[in-house]
Design a protein around this motif. Structure first.
Motif, short mmCIF file in Angstrom:
data_model
loop_
_atom_site.label_atom_id
_atom_site.label_comp_id
_atom_site.label_asym_id
_atom_site.label_seq_id
_atom_site.Cartn_x
_atom_site.Cartn_y
_atom_site.Cartn_z
N ARG A 119 -0.60 -5.01 -27.20
CA ARG A 119 -1.40 -6.22 -26.98
C ARG A 119 -2.70 -5.87 -26.25
O ARG A 119 -3.77 -6.35 -26.62
CB ARG A 119 -0.61 -7.23 -26.14
N PHE A 120 -2.58 -5.07 -25.21
CA PHE A 120 -3.72 -4.75 -24.36
C PHE A 120 -4.82 -4.02 -25.13
O PHE A 120 -6.00 -4.37 -25.06
CB PHE A 120 -3.24 -3.90 -23.19
N LEU A 121 -4.44 -2.99 -25.89
CA LEU A 121 -5.43 -2.18 -26.59
C LEU A 121 -6.02 -2.88 -27.82
O LEU A 121 -7.14 -2.59 -28.22
CB LEU A 121 -4.81 -0.84 -26.99
N ALA A 122 -5.25 -3.80 -28.40
CA ALA A 122 -5.78 -4.54 -29.54
C ALA A 122 -7.00 -5.36 -29.15
O ALA A 122 -7.92 -5.56 -29.96
CB ALA A 122 -4.69 -5.47 -30.11
N GLU A 123 -7.05 -5.79 -27.90
CA GLU A 123 -8.18 -6.58 -27.41
C GLU A 123 -9.29 -5.70 -26.82
O GLU A 123 -10.37 -6.20 -26.51
CB GLU A 123 -7.69 -7.56 -26.33
N ARG A 124 -9.01 -4.40 -26.68
CA ARG A 124 -9.97 -3.48 -26.05
C ARG A 124 -10.03 -2.18 -26.84
O ARG A 124 -9.50 -1.15 -26.42
CB ARG A 124 -9.56 -3.22 -24.60
N PRO A 125 -10.66 -2.19 -28.00
CA PRO A 125 -10.66 -1.01 -28.88
C PRO A 125 -11.35 0.22 -28.28
O PRO A 125 -11.14 1.33 -28.77
CB PRO A 125 -11.42 -1.50 -30.13
N GLU A 126 -12.13 0.04 -27.20
CA GLU A 126 -12.82 1.18 -26.61
C GLU A 126 -12.10 1.74 -25.39
O GLU A 126 -12.60 2.66 -24.73
CB GLU A 126 -14.26 0.80 -26.24
N VAL A 127 -10.92 1.22 -25.09
CA VAL A 127 -10.10 1.76 -24.00
C VAL A 127 -9.12 2.79 -24.58
O VAL A 127 -8.52 2.55 -25.64
CB VAL A 127 -9.32 0.64 -23.28
N THR A 128 -8.97 3.91 -23.91
CA THR A 128 -7.97 4.92 -24.31
C THR A 128 -6.97 5.09 -23.18
O THR A 128 -7.30 4.87 -22.00
CB THR A 128 -8.62 6.28 -24.62
N VAL A 129 -5.74 5.47 -23.55
CA VAL A 129 -4.65 5.58 -22.57
C VAL A 129 -3.90 6.88 -22.75
O VAL A 129 -3.62 7.30 -23.88
CB VAL A 129 -3.66 4.39 -22.71
N ASP A 130 -3.58 7.54 -21.64
CA ASP A 130 -2.72 8.71 -21.63
C ASP A 130 -1.44 8.30 -20.90
O ASP A 130 -1.43 8.14 -19.69
CB ASP A 130 -3.43 9.86 -20.90
N LEU A 131 -0.35 8.08 -21.66
CA LEU A 131 0.93 7.64 -21.10
C LEU A 131 1.91 8.81 -21.14
O LEU A 131 2.19 9.34 -22.21
CB LEU A 131 1.48 6.46 -21.90
N GLN A 132 2.43 9.20 -19.98
CA GLN A 132 3.33 10.35 -19.91
C GLN A 132 4.60 9.99 -19.15
O GLN A 132 4.55 9.28 -18.13
CB GLN A 132 2.65 11.53 -19.20
N GLU A 133 5.74 10.48 -19.65
CA GLU A 133 7.01 10.25 -18.98
C GLU A 133 7.18 11.26 -17.85
O GLU A 133 6.97 12.45 -18.02
CB GLU A 133 8.16 10.42 -19.98
N ARG A 134 7.54 10.76 -16.68
CA ARG A 134 7.73 11.60 -15.50
C ARG A 134 8.91 11.09 -14.67
O ARG A 134 9.29 9.93 -14.76
CB ARG A 134 6.48 11.59 -14.62
#
Length: 308
Positions: A119-134
């Motif tokens: 949902r979040f990125l669909a509204e913000r196409p210029e945002v990138t995310v690095d999601l890592q499991e820790r």
């Protein structure tokens, strides 16, 4: 006598962080797009500037000295803040552009963050995310030292200069094959499951580490029949009668719709835990990261959810 002035070069700080994280000068130089010779020269100059040795070197690579550990902590904070400044000015302080790094526990990565980020990125196409499991301890440490923007954990959080924002509640449950001796129970305690063979998440998952620690507190070693990399795989193994498993209620209920599973409540305080997003300083976050925190808070406002 006045102290010697130190002038930091961002290229040198990035190089230093790459070498520290790779534990190898050549690999760190490659990540910084420098030749090993150029990287070695820059590192030597940095050490001279600081009048401190930053690495111990041997045939296997490099390890940080105490001075190096101190510089790494500060360098990460400086570089993250530089990225935040760039993001703020690139979008004039808006939340529509930028990069966010998130360290999260197993359930966040596999269960609810895909939907939230979708949902979040669909509204913000210029945002990138690095999601890592820790693991939780690594998440807390990384938020404190500035190597990640946000941390997502469940359960008690050691307050080490962090802001912890509670956004929902999670629950762990026992899942068995239908017809299993425990399947007719409405509630169990952890001692009831210690003599059974368990299906577990993989090494390095927060749930796996938590259950091993819990077993040790009971003076018992948890019997692991098989370890897998997803809650769906856990449920398939449980349905096939390979063993029993403890997992988030949301995952258990979803997979019970398509599999022959029994879900039993765990009557222990630790089974019900608060889910929190951790930040070092909310005011220092770029606009896009603040917006994601708001999205997380909104996602949990509809009621309790299960998580690791």
């Amino acid at each position: 006598m006045e102290g010697k002035a130190v002038h930091f070069d961002l290229t040198d700080l990035r190089l230093f962080v790459h070498i520290a994280e790779m534990e190898n000068l050549t690999k760190g130089a490659q990540k910084a797009y420098l030749s090993p010779a150029a990287a070695s020269a820059r590192l030597k100059m940095l050490e001279q500037q600081l009048d401190s040795r930053l690495f111990y070197r041997d045939s296997r690579g490099v390890t940080l000295t105490q001075a190096g550990e101190t510089l790494l902590r500060h360098a990460r904070l400086i570089l993250r803040q530089v990225e935040h400044v760039k993001s703020e000015f690139a979008a004039n302080g808006a939340d529509t552009a930028g990069h966010i790094r998130i360290y999260a526990n197993t359930t966040a990565v596999t269960e609810f963050m895909p939907e939230v980020l979708g949902r979040f990125l669909a509204e913000r196409p210029e945002v990138t995310v690095d999601l890592q499991e820790r693991l939780t301890r690594d998440i807390v440490r990384s938020v404190v030292d500035g190597s990640t923007d946000l941390g997502i954990v469940s359960g008690p959080v050691p307050m080490q200069g962090l802001q912890a924002l509670h956004f929902s509640t999670d629950r762990l449950v026992l899942v068995t094959q239908k017809g299993h001796p425990l399947s007719q129970r409405k509630k169990i305690v952890f001692a009831d499951v210690l003599n059974y063979q368990h299906i577990s998440m993989h090494e390095g998952s927060t749930l796996h580490a938590f259950l091993l620690e819990l077993s040790a507190q009971h003076g018992h070693t948890l019997t692991l029949r098989i370890q897998v990399r997803s809650f769906e795989a856990m449920c398939r193994m449980i349905e096939a009668g390979v063993g029993i498993g403890i997992l988030p209620e949301s995952a258990a209920i979803r997979h019970r719709k398509t599999m022959k599973l029994a879900v039993i409540q765990i009557d222990e305080e630790w089974a019900l835990r608060e889910r929190s997003v951790l930040v070092r300083d909310m005011d220092a976050l770029p606009g896009c990261a603040k917006a994601l925190v708001a999205e997380l808070m909104a996602s949990g406002s509809g009621g309790s959810n299960a998580a690791d």
